[in-house]
Design an enzyme around this catalytic site. Structure first.
Site, PDB file in Angstrom:
ATOM      1  N   CYS A 107      66.971  62.592  69.715  1.00 51.86           N
ATOM      2  CA  CYS A 107      66.087  61.468  69.427  1.00 51.86           C
ATOM      3  C   CYS A 107      64.763  61.970  68.843  1.00 51.86           C
ATOM      4  O   CYS A 107      64.726  62.396  67.699  1.00 51.86           O
ATOM      5  CB  CYS A 107      65.887  60.610  70.681  1.00 51.86           C
ATOM      6  SG  CYS A 107      65.216  58.952  70.314  1.00 51.86           S
TER       7      CYS A 107
ATOM      8  N   HIS B  48      71.410  59.466  72.047  1.00 51.15           N
ATOM      9  CA  HIS B  48      71.260  60.146  73.344  1.00 51.15           C
ATOM     10  C   HIS B  48      72.642  60.497  73.922  1.00 51.15           C
ATOM     11  O   HIS B  48      73.185  59.750  74.742  1.00 51.15           O
ATOM     12  CB  HIS B  48      70.500  59.252  74.321  1.00 51.15           C
ATOM     13  CG  HIS B  48      69.053  59.095  74.004  1.00 51.15           C
ATOM     14  ND1 HIS B  48      68.078  59.923  74.517  1.00 51.15           N
ATOM     15  CD2 HIS B  48      68.404  58.215  73.199  1.00 51.15           C
ATOM     16  CE1 HIS B  48      66.893  59.559  74.059  1.00 51.15           C
ATOM     17  NE2 HIS B  48      67.061  58.523  73.251  1.00 51.15           N
TER      18      HIS B  48
ATOM     19  N   GLU C 291      73.428  62.598  76.120  1.00 49.66           N
ATOM     20  CA  GLU C 291      73.397  62.881  77.554  1.00 49.66           C
ATOM     21  C   GLU C 291      73.843  61.694  78.389  1.00 49.66           C
ATOM     22  O   GLU C 291      74.327  61.852  79.516  1.00 49.66           O
ATOM     23  CB  GLU C 291      71.993  63.325  77.982  1.00 49.66           C
ATOM     24  CG  GLU C 291      70.917  62.254  77.964  1.00 49.66           C
ATOM     25  CD  GLU C 291      70.203  62.082  76.633  1.00 49.66           C
ATOM     26  OE1 GLU C 291      69.104  61.509  76.615  1.00 49.66           O
ATOM     27  OE2 GLU C 291      70.766  62.522  75.604  1.00 49.66           O
TER      28      GLU C 291
END
Length: 560
Positions: free
Chosen positions: A390, A516, A518
């Site tokens: 990001c 993102h 994750e």
């Protein structure tokens, strides 16, 4: 109120998890661990978090106050505990799985303005509590078990409407269909040399005063609890001896389901709720835990960010790096490193040399960005494995524009609105947005992968779907220049209007993404980008050990 059947024709069962004595005892982890054990028994489980704050969602809250904002596929900005839920039960959740006081009151006030209450006086009971109960019922279809975590600590004013609602809910559906689990603290007093049960007794008494009798107690403790201590707790708190569960500190949160199973917590829940299902097969989970606690090697990765003083700001990044370690059978030592430390090129190189890889995560605002620029320049010039997420990708673009393309005044229009070369600019869809809450590009969007790229090799598929949370994007005006100078735009939106991923083909490992990743990593299914990044860091560490340097192509030399 009738219970809601699931596809099997049986009524859903409910588990309510509350906390007492102090905050931060780990209710979310405990609830998620229970969820995992029930999933392993073949049950379909979903989870719900009630947050007592008046914000509609945590999207506009400071990471230092609340930790990370976890984004779901449908674009909900939610509490970080939903990340734990998804990682443990391995199911994507949605807006319905996180409800705040602010959202409850907003819904009720909207109904009142619409005239839904037919002139009645709108009150906490029944209108607010009915809205809370409706949020629970919405999750019932298609699930065998709904686990509800009530945020805050018993005794807080803010959480009282939620506690009253779950008390009513159990009364509505019948005692056999709901279970109350209370997480509490049994502290060890060093001066006395013993654990003390009084805080737990008082916490349970506080809960009973509002009409809730816990069925199970989970006791957080530093020291083992003797059977005599457990019997004392059981006697004073009016629970079964076997339903007093010890929860000690462990080296990894993924050990907690195993600890609960050893104490037969899942069997107690199944018995009390009359649930079916098979005996859990935890062999795969045990193997995963073993890889965490007994790794073959270790790597050291720096997370260079804005909020590193509070690691919960990057909770999903932290867990995804651990998952990447699982995939490579290595332990990932994370160094939380403030970007403000990277004050100049020489300092940045000296700091970067300590690590096997550098990850620059997301964030908002100009503070610390220049330090990130220096950190990314250092990893690009030294061949240190790099992963940007990001804001990390946006700053990588700024660094490349300045130091490779020669655009010295490059910046983001977020940080310097009047800069001459805004290589990062506000998305077209954001141009006329005036409110902050829930208005970013949020949720899952598709990304088309460039064939032959590094990320194509990593993902192994031509198109992916990843979760986003941003307002700014790479300016398309500079795309041709970046590619001429050796930057590969390896992922774009299906209509080719947005740059989603970049990489440097000449670099040992230099990958960044606007989304993102994750948020979709799981301990049993590490995200490919994190697995690949940790693998690159592992290779870099091995090269250091033998005194070798990464092979530098001519493009890397030019970029340096």
């Amino acid at each position: 109120m009738a219970t809601v059947p699931n596809p099997s024709g049986k009524a859903a069962k409910y588990i309510f998890v509350t906390g007492g004595v102090v905050s931060s005892l780990g209710k979310g982890i405990a609830a998620a661990s229970i969820g995992r054990l029930l999933v392993e028994r073949g049950l379909r489980v979903t989870m719900l978090k009630f947050d007592p704050y008046i914000n509609v969602d945590p999207g506009t809250m400071s990471p230092f106050q609340h930790g990370e904002v976890f984004v779901t596929d449908d674009g909900a900005e939610t509490d970080l505990d939903l990340g734990h839920y998804e990682r443990f039960i391995d199911r994507p959740l949605s807006q319905q799985n996180n409800v705040t006081t602010g959202r409850i009151y907003s819904n009720v006030i909207t109904k009142e303005r619409r005239g839904d209450f037919l002139g009645a006086t709108v009150q906490v009971i029944p209108h607010i509590t009915d809205e809370i109960k409706a949020a629970i019922r919405r999750l019932s279809p298609e699930n065998d078990v709904v686990i509800v975590e009530v945020g805050g600590t018993v005794g807080d004013i803010e959480s009282l409407p939620f506690l009253e609602a779950i008390r009513q809910f159990r009364h509505d559906i019948g005692r056999d269909n709901a279970l109350f689990i209370h997480l509490t603290l049994v502290p060890f007093i060093a001066a006395a040399g013993e654990v003390k049960t009084k805080p737990t007794q008082h916490s349970v008494r506080e809960l009973m005063q509002i009409g809730i009798q816990p069925d199970v107690l989970i006791c957080r403790t530093e020291r083992p609890l003797s059977d005599d201590t457990k019997r004392k707790i059981a006697s004073f708190c009016n629970v079964e001896f076997g339903a007093v569960i010890e929860s000690r500190d462990v080296s990894t949160i993924y050990q907690i389901p195993l600890s609960f199973h050893e104490q037969e917590l899942d069997a107690i829940i199944v018995r009390k709720l009359g649930l079916g299902g098979d005996d859990p097969d935890l062999a795969t989970w045990r193997e995963m835990v073993t890889r965490i606690v007994e790794p073959a090697a270790r790597v050291r990765i720096a997370v260079v960010g804005k909020y590193t003083d509070y690691a919960d700001s990057y909770k999903s990044v932290q867990e995804a790096l651990i998952h990447g370690g699982i995939a490579n059978d290595v332990s990932v030592e994370i160094a939380w490193t403030s970007s403000d430390l990277f004050t100049d090129p020489a300092t940045a190189r000296r700091l970067v040399a300590r690590f096997d890889g550098v990850l620059v995560p997301g964030g908002f605002g100009v503070r610390g960005v220049e330090g990130m620029v220096e950190a990314i320049r250092a990893v690009r010039e030294t061949g240190t494995p790099f992963f940007g997420i990001c804001l990390g990708m946006q700053v990588a673009i700024i660094e490349f524009a300045r130091n490779v393309c020669g655009l010295d005044d490059s910046n983001s229009s977020e940080f310097v609105p009047e800069c001459s070369n805004p290589v990062i600019s506000l998305m077209e869809s954001q141009q006329h947005v005036t409110e902050l809450g829930g208005t970013m590009r949020l949720g899952a969007y598709p990304c088309r992968i460039r064939p032959g790229s590094k990320v194509a090799e990593i993902y192994g598929v031509p198109e992916i779907s990843e979760r986003h949370r941003h307002r700014y994007e790479v300016s398309n005006q500079y795309r041709s220049l970046f590619q001429e100078k050796g930057l590969r735009l390896s992922g774009v939106s299906p209509d080719d209007s947005l740059v989603e991923m970049i990489e440097l083909p000449s670099h040992p490992y230099y990958v960044a993404c606007q989304f993102h990743p994750e948020l979709k990593s799981r301990p049993t299914r590490p995200h490919p980008l994190f697995a690949a990044f940790v693998a690159a860091a592992t290779s870099a560490r091995r090269r250091k050990a033998v005194g070798a340097q990464p092979a530098e192509g001519s493009a890397l030399a030019e970029a340096g």
